[in-house]
Design an enzyme around this catalytic site. Structure first.
Site, mmCIF file in Angstrom:
data_model
loop_
_atom_site.group_PDB
_atom_site.id
_atom_site.type_symbol
_atom_site.label_atom_id
_atom_site.label_comp_id
_atom_site.label_asym_id
_atom_site.label_seq_id
_atom_site.Cartn_x
_atom_site.Cartn_y
_atom_site.Cartn_z
ATOM 1 N N TRP A 1 0.841 -1.205 0.000
ATOM 2 C CA TRP A 1 0.000 0.000 0.000
ATOM 3 C C TRP A 1 0.877 1.257 0.000
ATOM 4 C CZ3 TRP A 1 -0.226 4.113 3.381
ATOM 5 C CH2 TRP A 1 -1.319 4.980 3.265
ATOM 6 N N HIS A 2 2.027 1.155 0.662
ATOM 7 C CA HIS A 2 2.890 2.328 0.776
ATOM 8 C C HIS A 2 3.563 2.696 -0.536
ATOM 9 C CE1 HIS A 2 2.410 1.633 5.087
ATOM 10 N NE2 HIS A 2 2.752 2.894 5.221
ATOM 11 N N GLY A 3 3.718 1.766 -1.432
ATOM 12 C CA GLY A 3 4.351 2.116 -2.691
ATOM 13 C C GLY A 3 4.602 0.908 -3.555
#
Lengths: 471, 376
Positions: A324-326
């Site tokens: 989700w962060h990248g």
């Protein structure tokens, strides 16, 4: 636009002024909605369409879920919402990543596949508002929330600018009820809101960008090989930077909303005082971790279907949380490490369920937790595995050709700020900022407030985007 | 493990349920008087800071420079019929007096030179722009031009291609404030001042002393001058000299493949501009003998400047070749003082009108200046 910009100062002053004028509540809400669209369009106007798409799809899907009595139809509408939201997210955030990994896979099979260059621009904050709007459909589907009767209230819930681009990730039940009755900040609320904005911007502009980012950049973005001191200093600096950056954003967002008469939830609770990793995730980015718990971990089975399933759910949740962060494997590894830590912690808790640690042991566990969290930050910050291994081997003192990188004053600054940060977290681990303010002498509070505002002004800041804007 | 309960519950404490409207209590404090006193203190401290910064030589009206300012000027090529554009590095940026240029020729150039930045990608950029059909003045420091890297401000092109409305607005607001306050200077931010306290305690570290400090003052339309304090402050001048001689310009000789690549890229860019009816002239602003002693061995004039003009079949103005450009004041070896920049501009513009019919001296042009006009 970013909170730490002159544009936002002017924008917020105008919004605040407009909000105090004697308009009807409906007109005030329309003003806030238009202001929120303007806030988003100030980054890239065409992408406002994505907000509209998210809003309309989830509003309509939730309406259909409510009016449908057949379980399969309800599920179909819920899935439509999830697929639409995650599809948009996947295209913009993971399109290039997926194509690149497909190319690597094909190359491994001996096929020379060159993916087209779509040059996809990542819409700012897309991970945040897709999660917020999806939670509405999911809560309605799970019968946790009543569907809102007003499309305007729903659109404002999705778009409300304080939380729009970097959270806190709001649930409909937290914000929609606040739009039902007229709200305006009292004079004390307004001033306390301004104090929170000052604190948040101080964390971001002065601590994160001004004093901590540089040390992390020297090691993580530079070409020189770090030894133990530089690798640890840079990683500790990043641990402070990312906290001050993101908690600073959240505090500013809470303050901004408070000035308008609204309440946003806590997103951080002194995370570097965590004892263990489940404790860390109850303190770090609370609105994301609780979101993943409620909409991913529990539906995957949580801890209700035996040990093996529990560990699988845990790891899957953390891997996806990392992703989700990248769109990078380093984020997946970061999530995987946290999943591993949580799994080990769970196993140890079961193995030593009768163990009651004394105060010294608790402190030791807290230090160990913080050290291991710093190991995960290496993968979060590094722009690739080569750099991550270089820093990790530096932290272990294994880089034979290491050279000194960070200046003495910078090392001292990192020690003071990060040391102060961790100490503060430890002292306030079960307390709140409000309690601290209530107990601190007024004169000291006033001077600290003024000094923070002054430091923001003379640091000036270069309007750097918050780290979490890229997520 | 830790059984003590938190004072306030969060979503972390309420799994699998609807989250309630958050509670945000206001601490019982005299917020009104606290706010008024904090505001007054902030204004007082900021006033004192502004006074101190002005004592250090910072002035209101120094607008700063950056990618936004550059992009604003670059867009003029998209919207105006630009007769003259200057691309280059800091030397032609510092050493060009736009007012003098305009007074002599009636044409005010668009200043697109950038500090610490290779002129070549920017020459290629305007070459690729069909809107540009004018005269490109390419000001070069040889060692800056003959390299692969775009340099310090290479990202300016990225911002020119897309600058968000928020970024543009912040830039305009900043510029408005910079006309009023002197302390708004990137080089005198709190963190930079604190970091510069480092007395090089760690051996081998490339510390704050090893970076370029403030040497520039910027006005409207990216008119740049040397910061007057460099002319008078021994410590700052010595620091700048050390940076140029020991760090920025020192190094091994420029490799032949870099020279070949640079010549080819320049030839192509010049041909592209000429094909559209434009023209290119190169200018080599002065550097002090102390710096020439470093520059020349790394890239001899014959291999660099002379080869460049021959390869691209282009005209050039080298300060070595013009008596009016000799003996000018270069306090930190690399850039001219404000007054000498006017003298140098006067000299190179008068040479320029002889090289290209695109510019001519106005009938009412002032008499030529000489190096003695800016003697310290």
């Amino acid at each position: 636009m970013v909170f730490n910009s002159l544009t936002f100062v002017v924008f917020f002053a105008l919004v605040l002024a407009l909000h105090t004028l004697p308009f009807s509540w409906r007109v005030k809400k329309i003003n806030l909605l238009l202001a929120s669209y303007l806030f988003y369009a100030a980054w890239n106007p065409p992408f406002v369409v994505l907000l509209w798409l998210s809003t309309v799809v989830d509003w309509y899907a939730a309406q259909q879920i409510v009016h449908s009595q057949i379980a399969s139809r309800r599920r179909a509408w819920m899935l439509l919402s999830v697929i639409a939201n995650l599809g948009v997210l996947a295209y913009f955030k993971y399109g290039t990543f997926l194509l690149e990994n497909f190319r690597v896979l094909m190359a491994a099979a001996g096929i020379d596949y060159q993916p087209p260059d779509f040059a996809i621009v990542l819409p700012v904050g897309i991970s945040f508002y897709t999660f917020a709007t999806m939670s509405y459909t999911l809560d309605v589907y799970l019968r946790r929330a009543e569907p809102t009767r007003s499309f305007l209230d729903f659109a404002l819930f999705v778009t409300f600018f304080p939380h729009l681009v970097a959270g806190p990730i709001m649930r409909p039940t937290e914000l929609v009820p606040q739009f039902e009755k007229p709200r305006r900040a009292s004079s004390d609320q307004l001033r306390f809101g301004l104090a929170l904005i000052t604190l948040g911007l101080f964390e971001k502009v002065v601590l994160a960008d001004g004093f901590l980012a540089g040390a992390a950049e020297l090691v993580y973005d530079g070409m020189r090989i770090p030894g133990a001191l530089d690798a640890w200093a840079a990683t500790l600096a990043f641990s402070g930077q990312i906290f001050c950056d993101f908690a600073g954003y959240s505090t500013t967002a809470i303050g901004v909303a408070m000035c308008l008469g609204f309440a946003l939830p806590d997103n951080f609770r002194f995370p570097y005082a965590a004892i263990g990793f489940s404790d860390f995730w109850r303190r770090w980015h609370i609105t994301l971790s609780s979101y993943l718990r409620d909409y991913l971990y529990i539906p995957l089975g949580g801890n209700r279907h035996g040990e093996a399933r529990t560990y699988l759910s845990l790891m899957a949740t953390m891997l996806l949380g990392g992703l989700w962060h990248g769109a990078s494997w380093t984020f997946v590894v970061w999530g995987g490490l946290h999943g591993f830590y949580l799994g080990v912690e769970r196993a140890l808790r079961q193995r030593f369920s009768g163990y009651r640690p004394n105060a010294l042991a608790l402190f030791g566990f807290a230090i160990l937790t913080y050290v291991l969290i710093n190991v995960t930050w290496v993968f979060f910050r590094a722009k690739g595995f080569a750099k991550a291994w270089l820093v990790l081997s530096g932290m272990l003192g294994m880089n034979a050709s290491a050279v000194p990188i960070i200046s003495a004053v910078q090392l001292l600054i990192v020690a003071i700020i990060v040391g102060g940060l961790v100490t503060t977290h430890w002292l306030m681990r079960n307390s709140t900022l409000e309690t601290l303010i209530a107990r601190t002498p007024v004169a000291l509070l006033t001077v600290v407030w003024a000094c923070m505002a002054f430091a923001i002004l003379i640091e000036q800041g270069s309007g750097n985007a918050f780290i979490y804007f890229q997520f | 493990m830790d059984k003590s309960a938190p004072e306030r519950l969060t979503a972390a404490d309420r799994p699998g349920v609807a989250q309630p409207v958050p509670e945000r209590p206001i601490p019982p404090r005299p917020w009104r008087s606290m706010f008024v006193i904090a505001l007054a203190l902030t204004l007082l401290l900021t006033g004192l800071w502004e006074w101190r910064m002005r004592k250090l030589g910072l002035e209101p009206g120094d607008l700063g420079d950056g990618a936004s300012a550059w992009a604003e000027q670059r867009r003029r090529i998209d919207t105006e019929d630009v007769a003259v554009a200057i691309v280059g590095d800091s030397r032609i940026l510092f050493d060009t007096d736009l007012d003098r240029f305009a007074a002599l020729t009636g044409v005010r150039p668009v200043q697109l030179a950038l500090q610490g930045t290779n002129a070549r990608p920017f020459l290629e950029n305007i070459a690729a722009d069909p809107n540009f059909k004018g005269l490109a003045i390419v000001g070069i420091a040889d060692l800056s031009y003959f390299r692969k890297e775009p340099g310090l401000m290479g990202d300016a092109l990225k911002l020119y291609r897309y600058e968000s409305p928020a970024q543009k607005t912040s830039f305009w607001l900043y510029r408005g404030l910079a006309r009023v306050f002197g302390f708004l200077d990137e080089d005198y931010r709190l963190s930079k001042l604190v970091l510069r306290l480092d007395p090089d305690l760690r051996t081998g570290v490339k510390g704050p002393y090893d970076a370029v400090w403030k040497i520039i003052v910027n006005a409207d339309e990216r008119q740049a001058w040397m910061w007057p304090r460099i002319e008078h402050d021994d410590y700052l001048r010595a620091h700048a000299r050390m940076v140029w001689t020991k760090l920025v310009f020192s190094g091994p000789p420029i490799a032949d493949d870099i020279i070949t690549m640079t010549l080819a890229a320049t030839r192509k860019a010049v041909a592209t501009i000429r094909a559209r009816g434009g023209e290119v002239v190169f200018v080599r602003p002065p550097s002090a003998p102390e710096l020439r002693a470093i520059e020349e061995p790394r890239l001899p004039r014959a291999k660099g400047w002379d080869a460049l003009l021959a390869s691209a079949d282009v005209r050039g103005i080298h300060f070595d070749d013009d008596a009016a450009m000799q003996g000018l004041n270069l306090p930190e070896y690399s850039h001219l003082t404000r007054r000498c920049a006017t003298v140098f501009t006067d000299a190179y513009v008068r040479r320029l009108v002889q090289l290209t019919p695109r510019l001519s001296l106005r009938a009412d042009a002032a008499a030529p200046l000489a190096p003695r006009d800016c003697a310290p």
